[in-house]
Write a protein that holds these residues in place. Structure first.
Motif, PDB file in Angstrom:
ATOM      1  N   ARG A  82      32.200 -32.576 -32.834  1.00  0.00           N
ATOM      2  CA  ARG A  82      32.916 -33.289 -31.773  1.00  0.00           C
ATOM      3  C   ARG A  82      32.147 -33.223 -30.450  1.00  0.00           C
ATOM      4  O   ARG A  82      32.008 -34.233 -29.747  1.00  0.00           O
ATOM      5  N   LEU A  83      31.660 -32.046 -30.105  1.00  0.00           N
ATOM      6  CA  LEU A  83      30.941 -31.892 -28.839  1.00  0.00           C
ATOM      7  C   LEU A  83      29.666 -32.722 -28.823  1.00  0.00           C
ATOM      8  O   LEU A  83      29.329 -33.351 -27.809  1.00  0.00           O
ATOM      9  N   ASN A  84      28.955 -32.738 -29.940  1.00  0.00           N
ATOM     10  CA  ASN A  84      27.734 -33.541 -30.019  1.00  0.00           C
ATOM     11  C   ASN A  84      28.032 -35.021 -29.827  1.00  0.00           C
ATOM     12  O   ASN A  84      27.322 -35.725 -29.089  1.00  0.00           O
ATOM     13  N   LEU A  85      29.098 -35.498 -30.446  1.00  0.00           N
ATOM     14  CA  LEU A  85      29.435 -36.914 -30.350  1.00  0.00           C
ATOM     15  C   LEU A  85      29.989 -37.274 -28.974  1.00  0.00           C
ATOM     16  O   LEU A  85      29.749 -38.379 -28.471  1.00  0.00           O
ATOM     17  N   ILE A  86      30.718 -36.359 -28.341  1.00  0.00           N
ATOM     18  CA  ILE A  86      31.195 -36.616 -26.980  1.00  0.00           C
ATOM     19  C   ILE A  86      30.010 -36.786 -26.041  1.00  0.00           C
ATOM     20  O   ILE A  86      29.984 -37.699 -25.202  1.00  0.00           O
ATOM     21  N   ARG A  87      29.014 -35.931 -26.187  1.00  0.00           N
ATOM     22  CA  ARG A  87      27.838 -36.035 -25.319  1.00  0.00           C
ATOM     23  C   ARG A  87      26.975 -37.247 -25.650  1.00  0.00           C
ATOM     24  O   ARG A  87      26.175 -37.673 -24.822  1.00  0.00           O
ATOM     25  N   ALA A  88      27.159 -37.795 -26.841  1.00  0.00           N
ATOM     26  CA  ALA A  88      26.401 -38.990 -27.229  1.00  0.00           C
ATOM     27  C   ALA A  88      27.154 -40.277 -26.925  1.00  0.00           C
ATOM     28  O   ALA A  88      26.602 -41.367 -27.084  1.00  0.00           O
ATOM     29  N   ALA A  89      28.406 -40.161 -26.475  1.00  0.00           N
ATOM     30  CA  ALA A  89      29.228 -41.349 -26.227  1.00  0.00           C
ATOM     31  C   ALA A  89      28.630 -42.229 -25.138  1.00  0.00           C
ATOM     32  O   ALA A  89      28.210 -41.734 -24.085  1.00  0.00           O
ATOM     33  N   GLN A  90      28.646 -43.532 -25.401  1.00  0.00           N
ATOM     34  CA  GLN A  90      28.102 -44.492 -24.436  1.00  0.00           C
ATOM     35  C   GLN A  90      29.177 -45.416 -23.861  1.00  0.00           C
ATOM     36  O   GLN A  90      29.046 -45.879 -22.728  1.00  0.00           O
ATOM     37  N   GLN A  91      30.227 -45.679 -24.620  1.00  0.00           N
ATOM     38  CA  GLN A  91      31.236 -46.635 -24.173  1.00  0.00           C
ATOM     39  C   GLN A  91      32.642 -46.054 -24.151  1.00  0.00           C
ATOM     40  O   GLN A  91      33.350 -46.178 -23.155  1.00  0.00           O
ATOM     41  N   SER A  92      33.060 -45.447 -25.262  1.00  0.00           N
ATOM     42  CA  SER A  92      34.464 -45.051 -25.367  1.00  0.00           C
ATOM     43  C   SER A  92      34.652 -43.823 -26.243  1.00  0.00           C
ATOM     44  O   SER A  92      33.875 -43.575 -27.171  1.00  0.00           O
ATOM     45  N   ILE A  93      35.716 -43.068 -25.934  1.00  0.00           N
ATOM     46  CA  ILE A  93      36.171 -41.955 -26.768  1.00  0.00           C
ATOM     47  C   ILE A  93      37.688 -42.080 -26.884  1.00  0.00           C
ATOM     48  O   ILE A  93      38.389 -42.091 -25.875  1.00  0.00           O
TER      49      ILE A  93
END
Length: 576
Positions: A82-93
């Motif tokens: 989850r943390l990796n993907l949050i930091r990789a987010a470009q548009q929306s979570i």
């Protein structure tokens, strides 16, 4: 009398609604209060996001139209993803959850979401109100935290964010039917590309960070076209009449208008375990090694979610829109084998009939269940209902039951040791099944009466032999000797057993009372040097020793309450 109570309830609920004038006043204040700062240039299309190895897998899924799936078994690794993907987010979570606690794990995720919002990422969160953050002051702060963060609560009691004990009992008195309808979905979506679903909420004990008790749980990370179904479901909930923005709730709006929000220091240094995990989340090589190697590519994967109005308009919701009906269809068509894992072995009457019909039609079908022991469960009152039906499960359905131990032999493999140690207790929270080694489901559905009718639920249904084999192997490890006790019938004494059987059958069939004290089953452990065999094997009683109904439970009051609830609380079974 019923009409009078309904009228009173409607008056109370109507009186709880925020007036249009107050809504406008709050909206005006929020527009000023919300942080608008940015840490990334407005014209950066990637919002200063870090690279992630999952992006290459997304590109490949777009190319070959196969979904990439990753089983997230260990709690801390699920948090890492989850943390990796949050930091990789470009548009929306977009996040949807039943519980969010502002403890170490919950707060860490909030910090990372705030950082993403400040980069320019839109963050939306839906939480079931009954187990929200527990503080209207803190929720008021979340409401004004940043212009890119929006939070809504599902089915708020009396239009409040926080349900006090007084409010809870008041709601039980006037509006129990409404109070009891909850959103149990768990969804985590980043950029419409990556989606996580399963059993985990946002609280330290779901991520191996609780020193006293942690859940053995399961998520699945999906990359590919199936994520569009997650997005569609989230949008349905987000625009539903059953969710309310924080700022439009009575207690939160009053906090905002009176400047009573908490003032958290979001820049406080993290503790060592948080710092260490965040460092791992930025390490692309580590993420590649930990997750990508476990990838399973599948063509047939379906994210299935109940609609937001299921608990409120169940009779009007089409059967094909209910996850429960989908599960029943899959189980009813099982040919050879059902392998199930659930924290609560409490099937609804209709589900028991489905299983009974299946057993009669397929007498050779193998039906195995991994579930909690009384020592491992966090809900002994639900275990008590399961205890009531053990004879039916074992004798009528020929179910092989394995009850997870509170201190399993392989806990060091199954759980992170960042916090947990030899005195930490563990409990099962996974909700999964595998049918005929071909069809699998991982989700939020507990296969119990609540999940059938009172909660909204979601899950990922996968048709893949490779995925089924991988999931089956994991569940079987939970069932193995040292991790679970085997539950089986007691060795029967002629005549006496027959008499007990007659009285027990009558007692268990009663809808509310079950007063016959002699139980049909008990727990067993493998004798040293003996071979592990299933309960229906001819050598079972030679290879196993009985160890009592409630092994590892030393609190006599817990045992007594379990027996009492099993005997007298059958009326509460539909809401357990």
């Amino acid at each position: 009398m019923k009409r009078i109570l309904l009228a009173i309830a409607l008056v109370i609920l109507h009186g709880c609604q925020l007036s249009p004038e107050i809504k406008k006043a709050v909206d005006d204040v929020i527009e000023v209060k919300k942080d608008t700062s940015r840490t990334c240039a407005f014209d950066d299309p990637k919002r200063c996001a870090q690279d992630t190895p999952f992006y290459n897998r997304y590109l490949l899924s777009q190319e070959d139209q196969k979904n990439r799936l990753y089983l997230l078994e260990q709690g801390e690794l699920s948090l890492l993803a989850r943390l990796n993907l949050i930091r990789a987010a470009q548009q929306s979570i977009d996040i949807q959850t039943f519980i969010w606690v502002n403890d170490e794990a919950g707060n860490l995720v909030l910090r990372e979401l705030l950082a993403a919002a400040k980069r320019g990422v839109r963050v939306r969160i839906i939480i079931d109100q009954l187990f929200s953050m527990g503080s209207s002051w803190f929720l008021a702060e979340l409401a004004v935290l940043h212009e890119n963060i929006e939070v809504q609560l599902f089915n708020p009691t009396f239009q409040q964010s926080h349900t006090s004990p007084f409010d809870f009992f008041s709601a039980m008195a006037c509006c129990m039917a409404r109070l009891n309808k909850r959103m149990h979905n768990k969804t985590f979506i980043v950029d419409g590309r990556y989606g996580i679903t399963g059993g985990r909420n946002y609280q330290s004990r779901y991520y191996d960070w609780d020193a006293s008790f942690n859940y053995r749980d399961r998520d699945v990370l999906a990359i590919g076209k199936v994520v569009t179904q997650m997005v569609s479901s989230f949008e349905d909930f987000w625009s539903s009449i059953y969710v309310v923005p924080l700022e439009h709730l009575n207690d939160v709006s009053q906090r905002i208008l009176n400047d009573q929000e908490t003032m958290s220091d979001w820049d406080l240094p993290q503790d060592p375990k948080q710092t260490q995990l965040l460092s791992k989340a930025q390490n692309a090589e580590l993420i590649e090694d930990v997750f990508i190697s476990g990838e399973i590519a599948v063509e047939k994967a379906e994210y299935f979610s109940d609609t937001p109005d299921k608990p409120f308009k169940r009779q009007q919701v089409e059967a094909d829109e209910l996850l429960t009906e989908r599960i029943r269809d899959l189980i009813s068509n099982a040919e050879h084998h059902i392998l199930m894992q659930t924290p609560y072995l409490v099937f609804s009457p209709r589900a028991r009939r489905v299983f009974d019909k299946l057993r009669k039609a397929k007498p050779d079908l193998l039906f195995e269940v991994s579930t909690n022991s009384l020592a491992a469960t966090d809900a002994f009152y639900v275990y008590a209902i399961s205890y009531k039906h053990k004879r039916f499960y074992l004798q009528r359905l020929n179910m092989h039951i394995y009850e997870y131990q509170d201190q399993p032999l392989t806990w060091k493999k199954q759980f992170s040791q960042t916090v947990a140690d030899e005195v930490t207790k563990f409990g099962m929270h996974s909700k999964s099944f595998v049918i005929d080694n071909r069809i699998s489901m991982i989700g939020s559905h507990n296969f119990d009466p609540r999940s059938d009718t009172l909660n909204t639920e979601s899950g990922l249904i996968v048709e893949s032999t490779v995925f089924a084999e991988r999931l089956s192997a994991i569940i079987r490890e939970d069932m193995q000797e040292g991790n679970s006790w085997v539950v089986a019938a007691k060795q029967q004494i002629p005549v006496l057993s027959c008499v007990s059987h007659v009285f027990a059958t009558i007692s268990r069939a009663l809808p509310t009372l079950d007063i016959w004290p002699f139980r049909y089953s008990t727990s067993y452990v493998l004798r040293p040097g003996k071979r592990s065999v299933p309960p229906d094997h001819p050598d079972f009683y030679d290879n196993y020793d009985p160890i009592g109904n409630f092994p590892n439970v030393n609190l006599s009051s817990k045992q007594i309450q379990t027996i009492i609830i099993s005997a007298f609380a059958g009326f509460a079974e539909p809401v357990m």
